[in-house]
Design a protein around this motif. Structure first.
Motif, PDB file in Angstrom:
ATOM      1  N   ARG A 122       0.840  -1.216   0.000  1.00  0.00           N
ATOM      2  CA  ARG A 122       0.000   0.000   0.000  1.00  0.00           C
ATOM      3  C   ARG A 122       0.870   1.259   0.000  1.00  0.00           C
ATOM      4  O   ARG A 122       0.427   2.314  -0.469  1.00  0.00           O
ATOM      5  N   ILE A 142       2.481   3.003  -3.770  1.00  0.00           N
ATOM      6  CA  ILE A 142       1.907   3.984  -4.699  1.00  0.00           C
ATOM      7  C   ILE A 142       2.459   5.353  -4.290  1.00  0.00           C
ATOM      8  O   ILE A 142       2.315   5.755  -3.132  1.00  0.00           O
ATOM      9  N   SER A 171      -1.702   9.377  -5.027  1.00  0.00           N
ATOM     10  CA  SER A 171      -2.867   8.750  -4.392  1.00  0.00           C
ATOM     11  C   SER A 171      -3.250   9.536  -3.152  1.00  0.00           C
ATOM     12  O   SER A 171      -2.431  10.226  -2.550  1.00  0.00           O
ATOM     13  N   ARG A 172      -4.526   9.430  -2.783  1.00  0.00           N
ATOM     14  CA  ARG A 172      -5.002  10.062  -1.545  1.00  0.00           C
ATOM     15  C   ARG A 172      -5.330   8.968  -0.563  1.00  0.00           C
ATOM     16  O   ARG A 172      -5.743   7.869  -0.946  1.00  0.00           O
ATOM     17  N   ARG A 173      -5.152   9.272   0.710  1.00  0.00           N
ATOM     18  CA  ARG A 173      -5.517   8.316   1.759  1.00  0.00           C
ATOM     19  C   ARG A 173      -6.582   8.978   2.622  1.00  0.00           C
ATOM     20  O   ARG A 173      -6.298   9.923   3.353  1.00  0.00           O
ATOM     21  N   VAL A 208      -7.634   3.999   0.250  1.00  0.00           N
ATOM     22  CA  VAL A 208      -6.593   4.505  -0.662  1.00  0.00           C
ATOM     23  C   VAL A 208      -7.277   4.767  -2.012  1.00  0.00           C
ATOM     24  O   VAL A 208      -8.096   3.964  -2.456  1.00  0.00           O
ATOM     25  N   ASP A 209      -6.968   5.878  -2.650  1.00  0.00           N
ATOM     26  CA  ASP A 209      -7.626   6.222  -3.913  1.00  0.00           C
ATOM     27  C   ASP A 209      -6.615   6.891  -4.842  1.00  0.00           C
ATOM     28  O   ASP A 209      -6.125   7.961  -4.515  1.00  0.00           O
ATOM     29  N   PRO A 210      -6.280   6.293  -5.991  1.00  0.00           N
ATOM     30  CA  PRO A 210      -6.783   5.040  -6.523  1.00  0.00           C
ATOM     31  C   PRO A 210      -6.114   3.838  -5.870  1.00  0.00           C
ATOM     32  O   PRO A 210      -5.117   3.997  -5.156  1.00  0.00           O
ATOM     33  N   TYR A 235      -1.645   1.332  -9.382  1.00  0.00           N
ATOM     34  CA  TYR A 235      -0.596   2.215  -9.893  1.00  0.00           C
ATOM     35  C   TYR A 235       0.251   1.382 -10.847  1.00  0.00           C
ATOM     36  O   TYR A 235       0.823   0.354 -10.435  1.00  0.00           O
ATOM     37  N   SER A 277      -9.620   0.091 -10.371  1.00  0.00           N
ATOM     38  CA  SER A 277      -9.902   1.028  -9.282  1.00  0.00           C
ATOM     39  C   SER A 277     -11.309   1.606  -9.430  1.00  0.00           C
ATOM     40  O   SER A 277     -12.078   1.668  -8.460  1.00  0.00           O
TER      41      SER A 277
END
Ligand SMILES: Cc1cc2nc3c(=O)[nH]c(=O)nc-3n(C[C@H](O)[C@H](O)[C@H](O)COP(=O)(O)OP(=O)(O)OC[C@H]3O[C@@H](n4cnc5c(N)ncnc54)[C@H](O)[C@@H]3O)c2cc1C
Length: 272
Positions: A47, A50, A55-57, A154-156, A159, A210
């Motif tokens: 995780r 990426i 990515s955003r968490r 997690v988004d996306p 990767y 995703s």
């Protein structure tokens, strides 16, 4: 089952390959492949592979803790049971004919060792109202640990050649029992996408992994969040505690009385 590797790190992911470096009894090795499925849970190596900029968490600590207990005892009730009590939430979930999981809401920071077997059974009996619903089948307690109710997405969740699955992609509080269900769903979506890519040279499903999984993850998060509000009273000293309690009562009344609400709840709970 293959050998268990330790100290795994993702050393390289690009448009063509992915490499994992790991240690086993024979030393340090690199494993290189066309695709990397990150199924190593919330504490695993994938995780973090990426790049943060890509990515955003999204994370929330719900400020609630449960004492999670496993007992060598048959289930005491015919189904999963959630109990709401002024002392806090209690839960009952059969795990096998001989093992049952119980939950007790406890103050965050409680020491699980302070919960002796006697104290656990006494508090469960109070919150699960045994005088009305019958005595609990007791047995040796084999696990007691504190679980903080947290959520994270997690988004996306992909990767390049890396695809996150299960708790590596999203953590969900156990209030709605969704974590393993989501993990299996994502594994199935990814497996089918990999078959398309490898057997038919068609990467469309892989590219959309995703986008396929995240709406389902958020739907599960939304339901889990609704359950958290339903199962737990307002925080101690909350200025609007009376308002929150009344809202919770209204939610429960609606669930008890409305067939439409019950159907919606069942659909969310079963996960259609
Ligand atoms: C108390 C509690 C109750 C729950 N109850 C439910 C429930 O009723 N229903 C439900 O659907 N979900 C439930 N869940 C959630 C569920 O357990 C998880 O969502 C699910 O296990 C996630 O599966 P996973 O395979 O993604 O991750 P994990 O189960 O965490 O598996 C990842 C595995 O990878 C291994 N691993 C990681 N790194 C390495 C490495 N470098 N080398 C070798 N191995 C490695 C780990 O040891 C682990 O075995 C509950 C969770 C908790 C904490």
């Amino acid at each position: 089952m293959g050998p268990v590797p330790f100290e795994a790190t993702v050393t390289d992911v690009d448009a063509g390959t992915a490499t994992v470096r790991y240690r086993d009894a024979n030393g340090i090795h690199d494993a290189r492949g066309r695709f990397l499925a990150g199924c190593d849970g919330s504490h695993g190596a994938t995780r973090g592979a990426i790049p943060a900029a890509l990515s955003r968490r999204h994370a929330r600590d719900h400020g609630v803790a449960w004492l999670a207990v496993l007992a060598e005892a048959a289930q005491s009730m015919p189904a999963v049971t959630y109990a709401i009590h002024d002392n806090g939430f209690a839960g009952h979930m059969a795990r096998s004919p001989e093992v049952t999981r119980y939950y007790l809401q406890v103050p965050a920071g409680d020491d699980p060792a302070s919960w002796t077997d006697d104290r656990i059974w006494t508090e469960l009996a109070v919150r699960m109202r045994v005088e009305r619903f019958g005595a609990l089948k007791q047995g040796r307690i084999t696990e007691r640990r504190i679980v903080r109710l947290r959520s994270e997405v997690v988004d996306p969740i992909q990767y390049e050649r890396l695809f996150l699955v299960g708790d590596a992609a999203s953590l969900i509080s156990p209030s709605a029992a969704k974590g393993a269900n989501l993990a299996i769903l994502e594994a199935k979506v990814l497996a089918n996408a990999l078959v398309d890519a490898i057997v038919r040279a068609d990467e469309r499903a892989l590219t959309g992994y995703s986008g396929t999984c995240l709406p389902r993850i958020w739907r599960a998060q939304e339901f889990s969040h609704w359950m958290i509000d339903l199962l737990h009273g307002p925080a101690d000293g909350a200025p609007d505690a009376g308002f929150q309690r009344a809202l919770r009562r209204a939610r429960l009344d609606s669930l008890r009385d409305s067939r439409a609400h019950q159907n919606l709840f069942a659909e969310h709970y079963v996960g259609i």
